[in-house]
Design a protein around this motif. Structure first.
Motif, PDB file in Angstrom:
ATOM      1  N   PRO A 188      39.856  44.140  34.099  1.00 14.97           N
ATOM      2  CA  PRO A 188      38.682  43.226  34.052  1.00 14.97           C
ATOM      3  C   PRO A 188      37.866  43.763  35.254  1.00 14.97           C
ATOM      4  O   PRO A 188      36.717  43.855  35.394  1.00 14.97           O
ATOM      5  CB  PRO A 188      39.295  41.922  34.380  1.00 14.97           C
ATOM      6  N   ARG A 189      38.507  44.176  36.496  1.00 14.35           N
ATOM      7  CA  ARG A 189      37.644  44.321  37.633  1.00 14.35           C
ATOM      8  C   ARG A 189      36.838  45.694  37.424  1.00 14.35           C
ATOM      9  O   ARG A 189      36.125  45.894  37.761  1.00 14.35           O
ATOM     10  CB  ARG A 189      38.488  44.437  38.936  1.00 14.35           C
TER      11      ARG A 189
ATOM     12  N   SER B 107      42.813  46.724  38.106  1.00  9.62           N
ATOM     13  CA  SER B 107      42.905  45.973  36.667  1.00  9.62           C
ATOM     14  C   SER B 107      41.630  46.235  35.751  1.00  9.62           C
ATOM     15  O   SER B 107      40.597  46.401  36.403  1.00  9.62           O
ATOM     16  CB  SER B 107      42.969  44.429  37.042  1.00  9.62           C
TER      17      SER B 107
END
Length: 180
Positions: free
Chosen positions: A110-111, A108
């Motif tokens: 954000p990660r 993802s």
């Protein structure tokens, strides 16, 4: 003249990359996931990591009687920023964003952003420690931190775009890198 000693990148990063590559192969073998595509991705990641470490942390210099370089830190965004340096730092972290979903379960934006930030923060802290403790030649810079951090999700976006190409998806190892 003061005695001066220097540790260059090659004697450190090449053995480090070989050890990390060996560990990755061992882990793939233990999990029953040792395939040519996974070996190639592991090799690319090790070469990439060695290049980043070699270019950002080395040489480490030891100069007898030298004073610490406490001023080797810039915490003000865009102060003394050079746009070609910012672009270079973005480009250096694009491969990280592309490789993370292939070697880990990070899938993802954000990660990827978080990992990019943490890797860049580690590099900048090590550069500052090198400057203070051993008179290293790099300056820890918040602009580098921001640019590197931005490069990782940009690379992830490129990777996600490549997933739209059937030829790319077919070449991925089973279960590797597909958004979940």
């Amino acid at each position: 003249m003061r005695p001066h000693y220097e540790i260059t990148a090659y004697p450190v990063v090449i053995p480090l990359a070989v050890v990390v590559f060996t560990v990755l192969l061992w882990r793939l073998h233990r999990r029953g996931d040792l395939t040519v595509p996974r070996v190639l991705v592991s090799a690319v990641m090790c070469v990439y990591g060695a290049g980043v470490i070699g270019n950002t942390l080395f040489p480490i210099q030891f100069a007898a009687g030298s004073s610490p370089r406490w001023g080797s830190l810039n915490l003000v965004p865009l102060q003394n920023a050079e746009w070609d340096d910012i672009l270079q730092n973005i480009l250096v972290f694009i491969p990280l964003g592309m490789l993370l979903p292939l070697i880990s379960r990070i899938r993802s934006a954000p990660r990827v952003l978080l990992v990019g930030f943490l890797v860049s923060l580690t590099v900048e802290l090590l550069q500052y420690a090198n400057a203070v403790l051993w008179n290293g030649g790099h300056v820890a810079d918040v602009n580098d931190l921001l640019a590197n951090t931005g490069g990782a999700p940009l690379g992830y976006g490129i990777y996600r775009g490549m997933l739209l190409l059937p030829a790319f998806r077919r070449r991925l190892p089973a279960g590797a890198g597909r958004p979940g």
